[in-house]
Design an enzyme around this catalytic site. Sequence first.
Site, PDB file in Angstrom:
ATOM      1  CB  SER A 154      -0.984  -0.047   1.399  1.00  0.00           C
ATOM      2  OG  SER A 154      -1.750   0.932   1.222  1.00  0.00           O
ATOM      3  CG  ASP A 183      -3.475   3.860  -1.080  1.00  0.00           C
ATOM      4  OD1 ASP A 183      -4.133   3.691  -1.813  1.00  0.00           O
ATOM      5  OD2 ASP A 183      -3.416   3.097  -0.085  1.00  0.00           O
ATOM      6  CG  ASP A 191      -3.118  -0.681  -1.962  1.00  0.00           C
ATOM      7  OD1 ASP A 191      -3.291   0.501  -1.493  1.00  0.00           O
ATOM      8  OD2 ASP A 191      -3.314  -1.589  -1.145  1.00  0.00           O
ATOM      9  CG  ASP A 198      -6.549   0.350  -0.208  1.00  0.00           C
ATOM     10  OD1 ASP A 198      -5.820   1.488  -0.054  1.00  0.00           O
ATOM     11  OD2 ASP A 198      -6.405  -0.623   0.589  1.00  0.00           O
ATOM     12  CB  THR A 227       0.611  -0.973   9.355  1.00  0.00           C
ATOM     13  OG1 THR A 227       0.529   0.530   9.714  1.00  0.00           O
ATOM     14  CG2 THR A 227      -0.859  -1.448   8.849  1.00  0.00           C
TER      15      THR A 227
HETATM   16  C1  GN1 Z   1      -4.145   6.231  11.681  1.00  0.00           C
HETATM   17  C2  GN1 Z   1      -4.146   5.296  10.374  1.00  0.00           C
HETATM   18  O1  GN1 Z   1      -4.089   6.067   9.201  1.00  0.00           O
HETATM   19  N1  GN1 Z   1      -4.069   4.105  10.223  1.00  0.00           N
HETATM   20  C3  GN1 Z   1      -3.926   3.254   9.410  1.00  0.00           C
HETATM   21  C4  GN1 Z   1      -2.663   2.216   9.320  1.00  0.00           C
HETATM   22  O2  GN1 Z   1      -3.217   1.432  10.464  1.00  0.00           O
HETATM   23  P1  GN1 Z   1      -2.319   1.529  11.731  1.00  0.00           P
HETATM   24  O3  GN1 Z   1      -2.851   0.312  12.487  1.00  0.00           O
HETATM   25  O4  GN1 Z   1      -2.806   2.707  12.528  1.00  0.00           O
HETATM   26  O5  GN1 Z   1      -1.011   1.365  11.420  1.00  0.00           O
HETATM   27  O6  GN1 Z   1      -2.980   1.284   8.271  1.00  0.00           O
HETATM   28  C5  GN1 Z   1      -4.173   0.640   7.962  1.00  0.00           C
HETATM   29  C6  GN1 Z   1      -3.844  -0.287   6.920  1.00  0.00           C
HETATM   30  O7  GN1 Z   1      -3.745   0.604   5.401  1.00  0.00           O
HETATM   31  C7  GN1 Z   1      -5.215   1.531   8.003  1.00  0.00           C
HETATM   32  O8  GN1 Z   1      -6.518   0.897   7.810  1.00  0.00           O
HETATM   33  C8  GN1 Z   1      -5.502   2.521   9.167  1.00  0.00           C
HETATM   34  O9  GN1 Z   1      -6.226   3.541   8.960  1.00  0.00           O
HETATM   35 MG    MG Z   2      -4.075   1.038   0.529  1.00  0.00          MG
END
Ligand code: GN1
Ligand code: MG
EC number: 5.4.2.3
Length: 542
Positions: free
Chosen positions: A64, A276, A278, A280, A500
């Site tokens: 992504s 972004d 990918d 989505d 992530t």
């Molecule tokens: C604050 C933020 O934007 N967090 C993102 C990010 O997750 P985190 O768990 O915050 O790292 O990546 C995810 C996957 O792409 C997305 O769903 C989410 O909204």
């Molecule tokens: Mg994405």
Amino acid sequence: MDLGAVTNHSTLHAKPSGLVLQYGTAGFRTNAEHLDHIMYRMGLLAVLRSKQMKATIGVMVTASHNPEEDNGVKLVDPLGEMLAPSWEEHATRLANAEEQDLQRVLVDISESEAVDLQQDAFVVIGRDTRPSSEKLSHSVIDGVTVLGGQFHDYGLLTTPQLHYMVYCRNTSGRYGKATIEGYYQKLSKAFVELTKQASCSGDEYRSLKVDCANGIGALKLKEMQHYFSQGLLVQLFNDGTKGKLNHLCGADFVKSHQKPPEGMEMKSNERCCSFDGDADRIVYYYLDADGQFHLIDGDKIAALISSFLKDLLLEIGESLDIGVVQTAYANGSSTLYLEEVMKVPVYCTKTGVKHLHHKAQEFDIGVYFEANGHGTALFSKAVEVKIKQLAKELEDNKGKAAKMLENIIDLFNQAAGDAISDMLVIEAILALKGLTVQQWDALYMDLPNRQLKVKVADRRVISTTDAERQVVTPPGLQEAISDLVKKYKLSRAFVRPSGTEDVVRVYAEADSQENADSLAHEVSLAVFQLAGGIGERPTPNF
Ligand SMILES: CC(=O)N[C@H]1[C@@H](OP(=O)(O)O)O[C@H](CO)[C@@H](O)[C@@H]1O
Ligand SMILES: [Mg+2]
């Protein structure tokens, strides 16, 4: 199923010793060099899941919005949704098993999930444009075939296109044709029908600048644009011919830095958007006459979409149950606007689209968006059937509204948030309502906010409740945050471990940017002190 072959083959996809990875918010993600064994093993797991569900399973190779050197993988369940949580645990266990234990872990998973090993398996695979993606997708295929699974490799696809393919294949083509042309045709037909109904089809509504993050979105939009060019002309920037993927561009960059991407020529009051890596996620923005940048994020996209849907239902005379689903990152002004002005119920779930998607399925019409621009609208089967019927039966304005709704349902990707589909939905709504980007932006004023990251030794020490809005552990942290929040007006703050990245995320909003920045900084210090911060103490320079 020849489990012996699994081990023989796994030496070709050796696990680096000591590497432990977890199936996080969006699957596995890390530097591409460490992912070969993960891909092979996810090929194996996809076969088991396919046998269990007696359905096609998807595997998407992408990271992504991460830097180009990273990669990742996630599995897509039969109706195009994210993998079920119990299987995420299997994925983590399989990913971290030592080679000699692989067979045993596969047997354990099969037994605990009552997988019929005699059942056929079918897996579809897609990948983004990263240099590492092609080779990694071959490792997935190795895993699939070693367990006797059949596969179809779609090659380059956006993540939501792969979700769409899986959904189509498991609904016997009723949702659409499981080909890239099928996707282009379904969406474009609905879009062109909708824009034909727009009375104001002046040039202002016909052109849009798109920053494609130097990713897969550029390739797919280039292929698709002639299908919908009757209704919209897109001008592509950061199309991957020169720049690096996600570098100083793309939806994540624009949202988190709240500034335009590099490589885009913006004139004042022109509508622009960013995908972004990918494709989505999508965010919109423009420069006003004074050259000031205005971001229109997922929250405002949800507001535009839900108000449009609500108006259509009012015109048709149907009272259906609409719900909007957000996360704690939704701007406080958006929640207030939706609840107080639009009078639609708003729900908050944990971060990660699987949570939002799941909640949105509870309504006749569920609109869900993360603030970062990932989202879609879901329509229950009963609503879809009813609207199709009404579009045939009703006349005059009611009939027109029912036909619009019928097309909008076709235009939304029902399997996953989709930048291309969302872009076409938004463009159709703006044209139909005769709204400029400034008028859309003026629905409400965002509260100033700030997001920060704090490095800690082990982010798992932070646990949360109430859709991640309250900290449970470590002791004292929630009290500290609550005390800090009290110092400011219109303020709110929360912290949560990222799913992530190896960081704790801090979010704060307040009545002014200065106050939002101070609050975010003070909360970062509290996290650093109470949750085992490592490295340098957070500084107030963002
Ligand atoms: C604050 C933020 O934007 N967090 C993102 C990010 O997750 P985190 O768990 O915050 O790292 O990546 C995810 C996957 O792409 C997305 O769903 C989410 O909204
Ligand atoms: Mg994405």
